[in-house]
Design a protein around this motif. Structure first.
Motif, PDB file in Angstrom:
ATOM      1  N   TYR A   1      43.148  -0.917  -5.368  1.00 40.68           N
ATOM      2  CA  TYR A   1      43.625  -0.638  -4.011  1.00 40.68           C
ATOM      3  C   TYR A   1      44.938   0.127  -4.091  1.00 40.68           C
ATOM      4  O   TYR A   1      45.641   0.113  -5.108  1.00 40.68           O
ATOM      5  CB  TYR A   1      43.817  -1.934  -3.207  1.00 40.68           C
ATOM      6  N   ASN A   2      45.259   0.800  -3.001  1.00 44.90           N
ATOM      7  CA  ASN A   2      46.511   1.546  -2.884  1.00 44.90           C
ATOM      8  C   ASN A   2      47.609   0.564  -2.478  1.00 44.90           C
ATOM      9  O   ASN A   2      47.549  -0.017  -1.390  1.00 44.90           O
ATOM     10  CB  ASN A   2      46.355   2.649  -1.830  1.00 44.90           C
ATOM     11  N   PRO A   3      48.626   0.350  -3.312  1.00 45.71           N
ATOM     12  CA  PRO A   3      49.650  -0.649  -2.990  1.00 45.71           C
ATOM     13  C   PRO A   3      50.503  -0.293  -1.773  1.00 45.71           C
ATOM     14  O   PRO A   3      51.215  -1.152  -1.253  1.00 45.71           O
ATOM     15  CB  PRO A   3      50.504  -0.700  -4.263  1.00 45.71           C
ATOM     16  N   GLU A   4      50.430   0.947  -1.303  1.00 46.20           N
ATOM     17  CA  GLU A   4      51.204   1.349  -0.125  1.00 46.20           C
ATOM     18  C   GLU A   4      50.436   1.127   1.179  1.00 46.20           C
ATOM     19  O   GLU A   4      51.040   0.996   2.240  1.00 46.20           O
ATOM     20  CB  GLU A   4      51.614   2.816  -0.249  1.00 46.20           C
ATOM     21  N   THR A   5      49.100   1.086   1.082  1.00 44.76           N
ATOM     22  CA  THR A   5      48.290   0.931   2.289  1.00 44.76           C
ATOM     23  C   THR A   5      47.325  -0.239   2.216  1.00 44.76           C
ATOM     24  O   THR A   5      46.766  -0.642   3.240  1.00 44.76           O
ATOM     25  CB  THR A   5      47.459   2.201   2.541  1.00 44.76           C
ATOM     26  N   MET A   6      47.083  -0.774   1.013  1.00 45.44           N
ATOM     27  CA  MET A   6      46.129  -1.844   0.729  1.00 45.44           C
ATOM     28  C   MET A   6      44.678  -1.391   0.892  1.00 45.44           C
ATOM     29  O   MET A   6      43.762  -2.211   0.915  1.00 45.44           O
ATOM     30  CB  MET A   6      46.394  -3.087   1.606  1.00 45.44           C
ATOM     31  N   GLU A   7      44.446  -0.079   0.964  1.00 37.68           N
ATOM     32  CA  GLU A   7      43.095   0.463   1.055  1.00 37.68           C
ATOM     33  C   GLU A   7      42.464   0.498  -0.334  1.00 37.68           C
ATOM     34  O   GLU A   7      43.094   0.906  -1.310  1.00 37.68           O
ATOM     35  CB  GLU A   7      43.131   1.864   1.655  1.00 37.68           C
ATOM     36  N   THR A   8      41.216   0.061  -0.432  1.00 42.51           N
ATOM     37  CA  THR A   8      40.516   0.037  -1.711  1.00 42.51           C
ATOM     38  C   THR A   8      39.962   1.428  -2.043  1.00 42.51           C
ATOM     39  O   THR A   8      40.212   2.404  -1.325  1.00 42.51           O
ATOM     40  CB  THR A   8      39.357  -0.970  -1.677  1.00 42.51           C
ATOM     41  N   ASN A   9      39.182   1.482  -3.116  1.00 40.94           N
ATOM     42  CA  ASN A   9      38.523   2.738  -3.481  1.00 40.94           C
ATOM     43  C   ASN A   9      37.463   3.142  -2.458  1.00 40.94           C
ATOM     44  O   ASN A   9      36.998   4.277  -2.456  1.00 40.94           O
ATOM     45  CB  ASN A   9      37.876   2.634  -4.864  1.00 40.94           C
ATOM     46  N   ILE A  10      37.091   2.210  -1.563  1.00 37.40           N
ATOM     47  CA  ILE A  10      36.192   2.524  -0.448  1.00 37.40           C
ATOM     48  C   ILE A  10      37.047   2.843   0.772  1.00 37.40           C
ATOM     49  O   ILE A  10      37.827   1.991   1.228  1.00 37.40           O
ATOM     50  CB  ILE A  10      35.248   1.344  -0.123  1.00 37.40           C
ATOM     51  N   GLN A  11      36.930   4.057   1.279  1.00 37.46           N
ATOM     52  CA  GLN A  11      37.761   4.468   2.409  1.00 37.46           C
ATOM     53  C   GLN A  11      37.575   3.531   3.603  1.00 37.46           C
ATOM     54  O   GLN A  11      36.452   3.167   3.957  1.00 37.46           O
ATOM     55  CB  GLN A  11      37.425   5.904   2.817  1.00 37.46           C
ATOM     56  N   ASN A  12      38.705   3.103   4.188  1.00 34.41           N
ATOM     57  CA  ASN A  12      38.756   2.238   5.371  1.00 34.41           C
ATOM     58  C   ASN A  12      38.353   0.786   5.091  1.00 34.41           C
ATOM     59  O   ASN A  12      38.154   0.014   6.030  1.00 34.41           O
ATOM     60  CB  ASN A  12      37.903   2.792   6.515  1.00 34.41           C
ATOM     61  N   LEU A  13      38.240   0.431   3.816  1.00 34.17           N
ATOM     62  CA  LEU A  13      38.009  -0.968   3.426  1.00 34.17           C
ATOM     63  C   LEU A  13      39.266  -1.465   2.725  1.00 34.17           C
ATOM     64  O   LEU A  13      39.675  -0.892   1.703  1.00 34.17           O
ATOM     65  CB  LEU A  13      36.800  -1.078   2.500  1.00 34.17           C
ATOM     66  N   TYR A  14      39.885  -2.506   3.277  1.00 38.00           N
ATOM     67  CA  TYR A  14      41.201  -2.958   2.835  1.00 38.00           C
ATOM     68  C   TYR A  14      41.137  -4.378   2.261  1.00 38.00           C
ATOM     69  O   TYR A  14      40.230  -5.158   2.573  1.00 38.00           O
ATOM     70  CB  TYR A  14      42.187  -2.949   4.006  1.00 38.00           C
ATOM     71  N   LEU A  15      42.142  -4.698   1.455  1.00 33.45           N
ATOM     72  CA  LEU A  15      42.336  -6.057   0.942  1.00 33.45           C
ATOM     73  C   LEU A  15      43.680  -6.584   1.416  1.00 33.45           C
ATOM     74  O   LEU A  15      44.648  -5.826   1.540  1.00 33.45           O
ATOM     75  CB  LEU A  15      42.305  -6.079  -0.588  1.00 33.45           C
ATOM     76  N   ALA A  16      43.745  -7.910   1.638  1.00 32.38           N
ATOM     77  CA  ALA A  16      44.999  -8.522   2.050  1.00 32.38           C
ATOM     78  C   ALA A  16      45.106  -9.928   1.462  1.00 32.38           C
ATOM     79  O   ALA A  16      44.123 -10.660   1.409  1.00 32.38           O
ATOM     80  CB  ALA A  16      45.093  -8.599   3.581  1.00 32.38           C
ATOM     81  N   GLY A  17      46.300 -10.278   0.987  1.00 30.59           N
ATOM     82  CA  GLY A  17      46.546 -11.632   0.515  1.00 30.59           C
ATOM     83  C   GLY A  17      46.200 -11.861  -0.938  1.00 30.59           C
ATOM     84  O   GLY A  17      46.154 -10.942  -1.756  1.00 30.59           O
ATOM     85  N   VAL A  18      45.906 -13.107  -1.252  1.00 26.72           N
ATOM     86  CA  VAL A  18      45.716 -13.561  -2.629  1.00 26.72           C
ATOM     87  C   VAL A  18      44.590 -12.826  -3.343  1.00 26.72           C
ATOM     88  O   VAL A  18      44.650 -12.612  -4.554  1.00 26.72           O
ATOM     89  CB  VAL A  18      45.444 -15.082  -2.641  1.00 26.72           C
ATOM     90  N   VAL A  19      43.565 -12.415  -2.617  1.00 21.47           N
ATOM     91  CA  VAL A  19      42.412 -11.759  -3.226  1.00 21.47           C
ATOM     92  C   VAL A  19      42.809 -10.504  -3.991  1.00 21.47           C
ATOM     93  O   VAL A  19      42.099 -10.066  -4.910  1.00 21.47           O
ATOM     94  CB  VAL A  19      41.353 -11.439  -2.149  1.00 21.47           C
ATOM     95  N   CYS A  20      43.962  -9.924  -3.665  1.00 24.52           N
ATOM     96  CA  CYS A  20      44.414  -8.694  -4.320  1.00 24.52           C
ATOM     97  C   CYS A  20      44.746  -8.898  -5.797  1.00 24.52           C
ATOM     98  O   CYS A  20      44.782  -7.931  -6.560  1.00 24.52           O
ATOM     99  CB  CYS A  20      45.650  -8.146  -3.615  1.00 24.52           C
ATOM    100  N   GLY A  21      45.000 -10.130  -6.215  1.00 25.02           N
ATOM    101  CA  GLY A  21      45.430 -10.381  -7.580  1.00 25.02           C
ATOM    102  C   GLY A  21      44.325 -10.570  -8.584  1.00 25.02           C
ATOM    103  O   GLY A  21      44.602 -10.730  -9.779  1.00 25.02           O
ATOM    104  N   GLY A  22      43.073 -10.573  -8.161  1.00 27.48           N
ATOM    105  CA  GLY A  22      41.986 -10.833  -9.087  1.00 27.48           C
ATOM    106  C   GLY A  22      42.091 -12.241  -9.658  1.00 27.48           C
ATOM    107  O   GLY A  22      42.314 -13.208  -8.924  1.00 27.48           O
TER     108      GLY A  22
ATOM    109  N   ALA B   1      40.248 -10.629   3.561  1.00 26.49           N
ATOM    110  CA  ALA B   1      41.386 -11.528   3.338  1.00 26.49           C
ATOM    111  C   ALA B   1      40.843 -12.926   3.041  1.00 26.49           C
ATOM    112  O   ALA B   1      41.151 -13.898   3.732  1.00 26.49           O
ATOM    113  CB  ALA B   1      42.298 -11.550   4.565  1.00 26.49           C
ATOM    114  N   THR B   2      40.037 -13.018   1.990  1.00 25.97           N
ATOM    115  CA  THR B   2      39.258 -14.228   1.733  1.00 25.97           C
ATOM    116  C   THR B   2      39.916 -15.218   0.787  1.00 25.97           C
ATOM    117  O   THR B   2      39.346 -16.277   0.509  1.00 25.97           O
ATOM    118  CB  THR B   2      37.882 -13.841   1.170  1.00 25.97           C
ATOM    119  N   GLY B   3      41.085 -14.896   0.234  1.00 23.60           N
ATOM    120  CA  GLY B   3      41.743 -15.860  -0.640  1.00 23.60           C
ATOM    121  C   GLY B   3      40.977 -16.079  -1.926  1.00 23.60           C
ATOM    122  O   GLY B   3      40.277 -15.200  -2.425  1.00 23.60           O
ATOM    123  N   PHE B   4      41.087 -17.334  -2.455  1.00 27.22           N
ATOM    124  CA  PHE B   4      40.458 -17.580  -3.757  1.00 27.22           C
ATOM    125  C   PHE B   4      40.021 -19.024  -3.944  1.00 27.22           C
ATOM    126  O   PHE B   4      39.660 -19.434  -5.042  1.00 27.22           O
ATOM    127  CB  PHE B   4      41.452 -17.240  -4.889  1.00 27.22           C
TER     128      PHE B   4
END
Length: 327
Positions: free
Chosen positions: A274-295, A124-127
């Motif tokens: 990432y999965n928009p329903e769980t926020m899980e990335t292509n790496i299992q159990n590694l998630y994204l949250a917040g602004v960083v999701c938008g690239g 959840a590192t923002g930008f």
């Protein structure tokens, strides 16, 4: 070896909300933050006011009390840092995450101080850490600033403000009102539509009366110690005497860090997968949250519309724990 249920990278509002959700589910968690609590907000301009009202910035159902219709930077710092103290958020400050490696089912989170182990990781590192550079000669001069805090250092100086978004408009208006001679260099043909509605008429009126000069369809070519060289909308090369350049050109997530974690990036905007329903990335159990999701599309997610990420992520983590227990 101590193993956390979840390590959260980034102690901004969304990272704090993730921690709050982890607490609710009694998960063993840790936030790792490279600066102070809500470090990005701390580095905002001193007199910045949010576009949103206070209730849209709340996390954990804890009321955000503001004396103004639009809360400012200091009120936000008091609110989020107050939550951290009151809830006893487990957070390590001034510790930078260097890399995240996964070995079978466990992540090894290497920081500037040590290595942590975790079953899940949330990024959840923002930008706000990496300025979007103009990539012109002279951009590395001391007179060029990619971050703006307050107008007082620029009194009676010749200022060039690059950009047309909220940060550029705020910098132009504030420095102008402290006696700076302000010129705006704007790549597009108008002030951004995203500029705060109560500010936009102000900047447009200052331009119309000539108090703030503006060149639309223009682009800086080179920056020198005593001037800037730019191309106007007609393709003509101009020189402008100048003391400081405030390059309010935007900021980017740390794409190299994301890729080193194994996260796939897609398209021209480098949007993380990432999965928009769980926020899980292509790496299992590694998630994204917040602004960083938008690239590169950093205007897609804000505090108010990404608060829900915390609930989605922790809900998914807990559901996996229950499923594992049943098996």
């Amino acid at each position: 070896m101590e193993i956390y249920d979840v390590v959260i990278v980034g102690g901004g509002p969304i990272g704090l909300n993730c921690a709050r959700e982890a607490q609710k589910h009694k998960l063993k968690y840790l936030i790792i933050e490279k600066g102070t609590v809500v470090n990005s907000l701390y580095n905002y301009p001193l007199y910045m006011r949010f576009f949103s009202t206070a209730e849209k910035l709340e996390i954990g159902n804890i009321p955000f009390i503001s004396t103004a219709p639009k809360p400012g930077r200091q009120e936000a710092l008091e609110y989020y840092q107050g939550i951290t103290r009151t809830l006893g958020i487990n957070i390590n400050l001034y510790e930078r995450v260097l890399k995240i490696l996964k070995s079978e089912a466990i992540f090894e989170v290497e920081t500037s101080k040590t290595v942590y182990s975790a079953k899940n990781v949330v990024i959840a590192t923002g930008f706000y850490d990496i300025p979007k550079l103009m990539k012109v000669p002279g951009e590395n001069l001391d007179k060029v600033k990619h971050y703006y805090t307050e107008p007082y250092p620029y009194a009676k100086q010749k200022i060039v403000v690059v950009g047309a978004s909220n940060s550029a408009v705020d910098a132009a208006l504030e420095t102008y009102r402290k006696g700076a001679e302000v010129t705006m260099i704007i790549k597009g043909d108008r002030i951004s539509d995203s500029v705060k509605y109560w500010v936009k008429p102000d900047i447009e009126n200052r331009m119309a009366e000539g108090s703030i000069k503006a060149y639309f369809g223009a682009e800086i070519i080179e920056i020198k110690e005593d001037r800037v060289i730019f191309k106007d909308s007609g393709g003509h090369i101009n020189e402008l005497q100048n003391d400081f350049v405030l390059a309010m050109t935007g900021y980017l997530p740390d794409f190299e860090f994301l890729q080193n974690c194994g996260i796939q990036l897609e398209g021209d905007t480098l949007k993380p997968v990432y999965n928009p329903e769980t926020m899980e990335t292509n790496i299992q159990n590694l998630y994204l949250a917040g602004v960083v999701c938008g690239g590169m599309d950093t205007h897609l997610w804000f505090i108010e519309n990404s608060r829900i990420h915390a609930e989605m992520i922790m809900g998914n983590i807990v559901s996996k724990i229950y499923l594992h227990q049943e098996q």
